[in-house]
Design a protein around this motif. Structure first.
Motif, PDB file in Angstrom:
ATOM      1  N   LEU A 292       0.828  -1.210   0.000  1.00  0.00           N
ATOM      2  CA  LEU A 292       0.000   0.000   0.000  1.00  0.00           C
ATOM      3  C   LEU A 292       0.861   1.257   0.000  1.00  0.00           C
ATOM      4  O   LEU A 292       0.593   2.199  -0.748  1.00  0.00           O
ATOM      5  N   VAL A 293       1.904   1.275   0.812  1.00  0.00           N
ATOM      6  CA  VAL A 293       2.791   2.446   0.872  1.00  0.00           C
ATOM      7  C   VAL A 293       3.507   2.648  -0.460  1.00  0.00           C
ATOM      8  O   VAL A 293       3.698   3.779  -0.909  1.00  0.00           O
ATOM      9  N   VAL A 294       3.872   1.560  -1.119  1.00  0.00           N
ATOM     10  CA  VAL A 294       4.583   1.671  -2.395  1.00  0.00           C
ATOM     11  C   VAL A 294       3.658   2.133  -3.516  1.00  0.00           C
ATOM     12  O   VAL A 294       4.028   2.975  -4.333  1.00  0.00           O
ATOM     13  N   THR A 295       2.448   1.610  -3.558  1.00  0.00           N
ATOM     14  CA  THR A 295       1.563   1.898  -4.689  1.00  0.00           C
ATOM     15  C   THR A 295       0.603   3.061  -4.461  1.00  0.00           C
ATOM     16  O   THR A 295      -0.046   3.509  -5.402  1.00  0.00           O
ATOM     17  N   TYR A 296       0.510   3.563  -3.241  1.00  0.00           N
ATOM     18  CA  TYR A 296      -0.483   4.601  -2.940  1.00  0.00           C
ATOM     19  C   TYR A 296      -0.301   5.877  -3.762  1.00  0.00           C
ATOM     20  O   TYR A 296      -1.292   6.431  -4.245  1.00  0.00           O
ATOM     21  N   PRO A 297       0.935   6.379  -3.946  1.00  0.00           N
ATOM     22  CA  PRO A 297       1.067   7.596  -4.762  1.00  0.00           C
ATOM     23  C   PRO A 297       0.510   7.439  -6.174  1.00  0.00           C
ATOM     24  O   PRO A 297      -0.112   8.357  -6.709  1.00  0.00           O
ATOM     25  N   ILE A 298       0.691   6.281  -6.765  1.00  0.00           N
ATOM     26  CA  ILE A 298       0.179   6.043  -8.114  1.00  0.00           C
ATOM     27  C   ILE A 298      -1.352   6.052  -8.106  1.00  0.00           C
ATOM     28  O   ILE A 298      -1.991   6.618  -8.990  1.00  0.00           O
ATOM     29  N   GLN A 299      -1.947   5.433  -7.083  1.00  0.00           N
ATOM     30  CA  GLN A 299      -3.403   5.423  -6.973  1.00  0.00           C
ATOM     31  C   GLN A 299      -3.948   6.829  -6.744  1.00  0.00           C
ATOM     32  O   GLN A 299      -4.978   7.199  -7.308  1.00  0.00           O
ATOM     33  N   LEU A 300      -3.259   7.614  -5.932  1.00  0.00           N
ATOM     34  CA  LEU A 300      -3.693   8.982  -5.676  1.00  0.00           C
ATOM     35  C   LEU A 300      -3.659   9.809  -6.956  1.00  0.00           C
ATOM     36  O   LEU A 300      -4.606  10.524  -7.275  1.00  0.00           O
ATOM     37  N   VAL A 301      -2.566   9.691  -7.715  1.00  0.00           N
ATOM     38  CA  VAL A 301      -2.448  10.424  -8.981  1.00  0.00           C
ATOM     39  C   VAL A 301      -3.521   9.966  -9.955  1.00  0.00           C
ATOM     40  O   VAL A 301      -4.142  10.775 -10.635  1.00  0.00           O
ATOM     41  N   ARG A 302      -3.769   8.668 -10.022  1.00  0.00           N
ATOM     42  CA  ARG A 302      -4.807   8.147 -10.916  1.00  0.00           C
ATOM     43  C   ARG A 302      -6.176   8.726 -10.566  1.00  0.00           C
ATOM     44  O   ARG A 302      -6.934   9.150 -11.449  1.00  0.00           O
ATOM     45  N   ASN A 303      -6.498   8.777  -9.277  1.00  0.00           N
ATOM     46  CA  ASN A 303      -7.790   9.331  -8.861  1.00  0.00           C
ATOM     47  C   ASN A 303      -7.889  10.819  -9.179  1.00  0.00           C
ATOM     48  O   ASN A 303      -8.948  11.303  -9.587  1.00  0.00           O
ATOM     49  N   LYS A 304      -6.804  11.558  -8.991  1.00  0.00           N
ATOM     50  CA  LYS A 304      -6.820  12.984  -9.305  1.00  0.00           C
ATOM     51  C   LYS A 304      -6.935  13.224 -10.813  1.00  0.00           C
ATOM     52  O   LYS A 304      -7.588  14.165 -11.240  1.00  0.00           O
ATOM     53  N   ILE A 305      -6.304  12.376 -11.603  1.00  0.00           N
ATOM     54  CA  ILE A 305      -6.426  12.489 -13.064  1.00  0.00           C
ATOM     55  C   ILE A 305      -7.878  12.269 -13.480  1.00  0.00           C
ATOM     56  O   ILE A 305      -8.418  12.993 -14.313  1.00  0.00           O
ATOM     57  N   GLN A 306      -8.522  11.268 -12.891  1.00  0.00           N
ATOM     58  CA  GLN A 306      -9.915  10.970 -13.244  1.00  0.00           C
ATOM     59  C   GLN A 306     -10.862  12.090 -12.828  1.00  0.00           C
ATOM     60  O   GLN A 306     -11.822  12.380 -13.532  1.00  0.00           O
TER      61      GLN A 306
ATOM     62  N   THR B 209      -6.725  15.923 -16.011  1.00  0.00           N
ATOM     63  CA  THR B 209      -5.402  16.447 -16.339  1.00  0.00           C
ATOM     64  C   THR B 209      -4.491  15.288 -16.685  1.00  0.00           C
ATOM     65  O   THR B 209      -4.847  14.128 -16.517  1.00  0.00           O
ATOM     66  N   GLY B 210      -3.310  15.605 -17.164  1.00  0.00           N
ATOM     67  CA  GLY B 210      -2.347  14.578 -17.523  1.00  0.00           C
ATOM     68  C   GLY B 210      -1.601  14.037 -16.317  1.00  0.00           C
ATOM     69  O   GLY B 210      -1.636  14.609 -15.224  1.00  0.00           O
ATOM     70  N   PHE B 211      -0.894  12.951 -16.539  1.00  0.00           N
ATOM     71  CA  PHE B 211      -0.162  12.278 -15.469  1.00  0.00           C
ATOM     72  C   PHE B 211       0.893  13.196 -14.856  1.00  0.00           C
ATOM     73  O   PHE B 211       0.926  13.407 -13.646  1.00  0.00           O
ATOM     74  N   PHE B 212       1.773  13.729 -15.692  1.00  0.00           N
ATOM     75  CA  PHE B 212       2.861  14.555 -15.175  1.00  0.00           C
ATOM     76  C   PHE B 212       2.365  15.903 -14.649  1.00  0.00           C
ATOM     77  O   PHE B 212       2.919  16.443 -13.701  1.00  0.00           O
TER      78      PHE B 212
END
Length: 87
Positions: free
Chosen positions: A17-31, A35-38
């Motif tokens: 969870l600690v390793v993958t959480y930033p990616i999940q947070l960015v994915r949710n914010k993109i949705q 906006t784009g990933f970067f």
């Protein structure tokens, strides 16, 4: 043995969870922001810093880690229970 299984399962879920959480947070914010990933990563880092990538992690830990430990603990118990009847 039961506590050991629970601790192993919860610790592995916590690390993943600690390793993958930033990616999940960015994915949710993109949705939600379209906006784009970067762009999203840059926005989070400029507004909140590196710790902004972990906003809401405590809630995610409380929601996901204990049930994961319980699930694996029950799985091991049922596995041993049914194996004792098979052999």
């Amino acid at each position: 043995l039961t506590v050991g299984i629970f601790l192993m399962a919860t610790s592995t879920k916590l690390v993943s969870l600690v390793v993958t959480y930033p990616i999940q947070l960015v994915r949710n914010k993109i949705q939600s922001d379209n906006t784009g990933f970067f762009e999203t990563i840059k926005l989070v880092l400029t507004n909140h810093g590196v710790f902004g990538l972990y906003q809401g992690l405590t809630v995610a830990i409380l929601r996901q880690v204990p049930p994961n430990g319980a699930m694996f603990m029950l799985y091991e118990h049922f596995l041993r229970f049914f194996n004792s009847y098979i052999h």
